[in-house]
Each structure stands twice: as C-alpha cells, then as structure tokens.
Design a protein around this motif. Structure first.
Motif, PDB file in Angstrom:
ATOM      1  N   THR A 190       0.897  -1.237  -0.252  1.00  0.00           N
ATOM      2  CA  THR A 190       0.043   0.072  -0.095  1.00  0.00           C
ATOM      3  C   THR A 190       0.840   1.296  -0.034  1.00  0.00           C
ATOM      4  O   THR A 190       0.585   2.126  -0.936  1.00  0.00           O
ATOM      5  CB  THR A 190      -1.019   0.070   1.112  1.00  0.00           C
ATOM      6  N   ALA A 193       2.479   1.622  -3.399  1.00  0.00           N
ATOM      7  CA  ALA A 193       1.519   1.675  -4.262  1.00  0.00           C
ATOM      8  C   ALA A 193       1.035   3.397  -4.479  1.00  0.00           C
ATOM      9  O   ALA A 193       0.663   3.710  -5.585  1.00  0.00           O
ATOM     10  CB  ALA A 193       0.045   1.064  -4.233  1.00  0.00           C
ATOM     11  N   ILE A 221      -6.332   6.024  -3.908  1.00  0.00           N
ATOM     12  CA  ILE A 221      -5.086   4.724  -4.001  1.00  0.00           C
ATOM     13  C   ILE A 221      -5.480   3.773  -2.875  1.00  0.00           C
ATOM     14  O   ILE A 221      -5.602   2.686  -2.988  1.00  0.00           O
ATOM     15  CB  ILE A 221      -3.896   5.153  -4.411  1.00  0.00           C
ATOM     16  N   GLU A 224      -8.981   2.021  -2.743  1.00  0.00           N
ATOM     17  CA  GLU A 224      -8.838   0.757  -3.606  1.00  0.00           C
ATOM     18  C   GLU A 224      -8.238  -0.231  -3.104  1.00  0.00           C
ATOM     19  O   GLU A 224      -8.842  -1.396  -3.116  1.00  0.00           O
ATOM     20  CB  GLU A 224      -8.261   1.183  -5.188  1.00  0.00           C
ATOM     21  N   THR A 225      -7.195   0.175  -2.629  1.00  0.00           N
ATOM     22  CA  THR A 225      -6.203  -1.006  -2.106  1.00  0.00           C
ATOM     23  C   THR A 225      -6.614  -1.705  -0.773  1.00  0.00           C
ATOM     24  O   THR A 225      -6.549  -2.919  -0.776  1.00  0.00           O
ATOM     25  CB  THR A 225      -4.799  -0.659  -1.914  1.00  0.00           C
ATOM     26  N   ASN A 275       1.638  -1.677  -8.261  1.00  0.00           N
ATOM     27  CA  ASN A 275       0.053  -1.348  -8.663  1.00  0.00           C
ATOM     28  C   ASN A 275      -0.538  -2.331  -9.581  1.00  0.00           C
ATOM     29  O   ASN A 275      -1.654  -2.561  -9.462  1.00  0.00           O
ATOM     30  CB  ASN A 275      -0.135   0.150  -9.404  1.00  0.00           C
ATOM     31  N   ILE A 278      -2.160  -5.041  -7.491  1.00  0.00           N
ATOM     32  CA  ILE A 278      -3.200  -4.621  -7.161  1.00  0.00           C
ATOM     33  C   ILE A 278      -4.392  -4.747  -8.036  1.00  0.00           C
ATOM     34  O   ILE A 278      -5.438  -5.354  -7.810  1.00  0.00           O
ATOM     35  CB  ILE A 278      -3.203  -3.340  -6.359  1.00  0.00           C
ATOM     36  N   VAL A 289     -10.472  -0.759  -9.816  1.00  0.00           N
ATOM     37  CA  VAL A 289      -9.429   0.086  -8.992  1.00  0.00           C
ATOM     38  C   VAL A 289      -8.934   1.235 -10.040  1.00  0.00           C
ATOM     39  O   VAL A 289      -7.623   0.929 -10.665  1.00  0.00           O
ATOM     40  CB  VAL A 289      -8.440  -0.671  -8.537  1.00  0.00           C
ATOM     41  N   GLN A 291      -7.795   4.173 -10.043  1.00  0.00           N
ATOM     42  CA  GLN A 291      -6.590   4.999  -9.774  1.00  0.00           C
ATOM     43  C   GLN A 291      -5.306   4.150 -10.010  1.00  0.00           C
ATOM     44  O   GLN A 291      -4.248   4.565 -10.393  1.00  0.00           O
ATOM     45  CB  GLN A 291      -6.701   5.424  -8.128  1.00  0.00           C
ATOM     46  N   ASN A 292      -5.296   2.831  -9.501  1.00  0.00           N
ATOM     47  CA  ASN A 292      -4.256   1.854  -9.616  1.00  0.00           C
ATOM     48  C   ASN A 292      -4.031   1.575 -10.980  1.00  0.00           C
ATOM     49  O   ASN A 292      -2.684   1.616 -11.558  1.00  0.00           O
ATOM     50  CB  ASN A 292      -4.455   0.681  -8.730  1.00  0.00           C
ATOM     51  N   GLU A 293      -5.122   1.587 -11.957  1.00  0.00           N
ATOM     52  CA  GLU A 293      -4.861   1.181 -13.221  1.00  0.00           C
ATOM     53  C   GLU A 293      -4.237   2.283 -13.921  1.00  0.00           C
ATOM     54  O   GLU A 293      -3.599   2.175 -14.706  1.00  0.00           O
ATOM     55  CB  GLU A 293      -6.160   0.967 -13.944  1.00  0.00           C
TER      56      GLU A 293
END
Length: 305
Positions: A190, A193, A221, A224-225, A275, A278, A289, A291-293
């Motif tokens: 986390t 990320a 972020i 989502e995590t 990321n 995740i 997710v 933001q991670n994408e």
C-alpha cells in the motif's frame, strides 16, 4: 538424499550488491558471518558503505560466480521483483532442497512464482523499510533506519528454523516475525502503491506528497487497495493504512523513491509487482481500481520512453 545444515556455522549467499544487498553484506561482515556475494561476472569487489551516522566502512566481500557458487545454506535475494524468477532459474541447478531462500524485494507476486519453481525449498518472505541508494557502482549510502518483517512461506522438518531466524534477525534490525507474512506485505505494498508511482510520474521527492493537492488522489489509491485487502479477509482499517502511508512520507521526506530513481536512470520499474499486482487481484475479485490502473499505465508509458 537431503543434506542437513552444519551445526557449527551457516553460510550465507547474497545475490548481487544493490543498495539493500550491500547493507546486508556490510552487516554480515560486521557480525563475522560467513558470506559471499554472487556475481554474473568475475570481479574483485570493494564496497564503500556510509551508514546513517555518516561513518564510512570499506569491505572486500568474498565473491563467487552465480554459475559456480561456494556452498551456502541461506540464499538472500535483495533484488528487484522482476529479477527474482530469472535469477533463481539461472542458479537452480546449484540449489539443494535444504537451502533456505529469502525473498527481500518490493511488491508482491514473486512468492507464487518461487513456490512453483522450487516447491521443496524452505522459503522466507521479507520486506524492509531501510533506506539506501548507490551514487556509484561501488558506493552505498544509507539514508534511513527502518524495520524488517519476515515470515516463513514454505518450510521443512529438516530446516533449522531457530538458527536461521536468529541470523536474519541480526541483519536489518529491528525484525518482526509473522506467522502469516501476507498482511505485512500488503501494508508495504500500500505504501509503495502510493509513494512510488506518484513520485515517479510527478518527478518529486517523497515529502512533496504531504501537500494538500495530492490528498484526494492518495486517499483514492488507499481506498482501492483497502477494498482488495478486505476482500482477501485481512483485518486492517483504512485509517491504519492512511497513517502508515503518511508516516513513511514524513520519515522519507527528503528521499527520492526507488521508482522515481528507476525512471530517472531509464531502468525498468517494479510497477507490475506493485500497482499491477493490485489491479490483477482486483480483477480476480471483481473489484474496480481505476486509480491503480491509471498509475500502472502512466508508469509503463514512462518506461517505454
């Protein structure tokens, strides 16, 4: 036939001499452990290591070729996540079932790969918050004291667990051993990320992320995590994760993240294991997710340049 570990001594092999690998080698040297650094090409090595108190230490570690190592009981891999599997494949013919593998890297996803490649070997997953960097090939500067979390992910009856745990606990202290290392790895993931891709894409030091204009993106972020972690039935609150991220940003305010440095020096990053991991887990769980994408794609685009 499985060979038992020697009671009188334990031989340590460290793959490469990156920043964290150099710190591990320096501590082995200081403690009088029998160790070797595994290299791809022959080299007479002298390392200059500057500790957190700016004291300089010079060591001339014992080295071996990765294709022809001296006998070892512990193999420590303080390397990039994407290097783990190729490195183990290259040394596999020299790995015996009794030898313990220690994975010491950022990100997640390697454990599954190592279990498949070496199902019979005792294995330990580790993560550390020690800070260090290399201003040149043979110099290592320690930038922050940290803590190290470890846990067995595969073991066997023949392995000398207590002895191995004592040795590893002396290398990057303070050390915390976990019956299940997974949550500790997710906590570190986390933090990574958030800090790694944001500092890399924005070209800023870690401390800049404490500014209010980044607060919403950081919150997204973490949200989502946290949803992924909860779906995997690990118990941790959103507030605890947020405090953890904030604490690392504050403590490493003057540092550049490893991903920032990778982009700056035009090296491959570990984004697929941070990321990207995740994103993959979220897809498996049916979660979104975005933001991670987004960060995954942005860093991949920077890598391509």
């Amino acid at each position: 036939m499985t060979t038992q570990l020697n009671d009188s001594s334990m031989n340590i092999a460290i793959l490469g001499y990156g920043a964290i690998g150099g710190l591990v080698a320096s501590q082995c040297h200081k403690l009088g452990y029998t160790y070797q650094i595994l290299l791809r090409t022959p080299e007479e090595l002298t390392l200059e290591i500057q500790d957190i108190e700016l004291q300089l230490n010079h060591i001339q570690p014992n080295t071996s070729l990765i294709d022809d190592p001296q006998p070892f009981d512990l193999l420590i891999l303080p390397i990039k996540a994407y290097q783990i599997l190729p490195a183990l494949k290259s040394i596999k013919r020299n790995i015996k079932p009794y030898q313990t593998i220690v994975l010491l890297h950022n990100g997640m996803g390697c454990i599954e790969q190592v279990k498949q490649l070496l199902p019979d070997n005792p294995c330990i997953a580790a993560t550390t918050s020690y800070g260090a960097y290399k201003p040149d090939a043979n110099t290592i500067k320690q930038t922050g004291l940290g803590e190290t979390h470890l846990g067995w992910i595969n073991t066997s009856q023949s392995v000398q667990k207590a002895k191995i745990e004592t040795i590893l606990s002396n290398l990057l202290p303070p050390v915390f051993w976990h019956p299940d290392i997974s949550l500790a790895l997710w906590k570190k993931l986390t933090v990574n990320a958030v800090i790694n891709p944001l500092t890399a894409t924005l070209n800023i030091k870690n401390g800049e992320l404490a500014k209010p204009n980044y607060a919403n993106q950081i919150k997204d972020i973490i949200t989502e995590t946290h949803a992924v972690i909860q779906s995997l039935e690990y118990s941790i609150s959103f507030d605890e994760l947020s405090s953890l991220v904030k604490n690392v940003i504050d403590k490493t305010a003057d540092n550049y993240s490893s991903m920032h440095q990778d982009i700056h020096h035009k090296r491959r990053t570990e984004i697929e294991f941070i990321n990207g991991y995740i994103v993959n887990k979220a897809n498996e769980l049916g979660l979104q997710v975005p933001q991670n994408e987004k960060l995954l794609k942005q860093v991949q685009q920077l890598e391509m340049r």
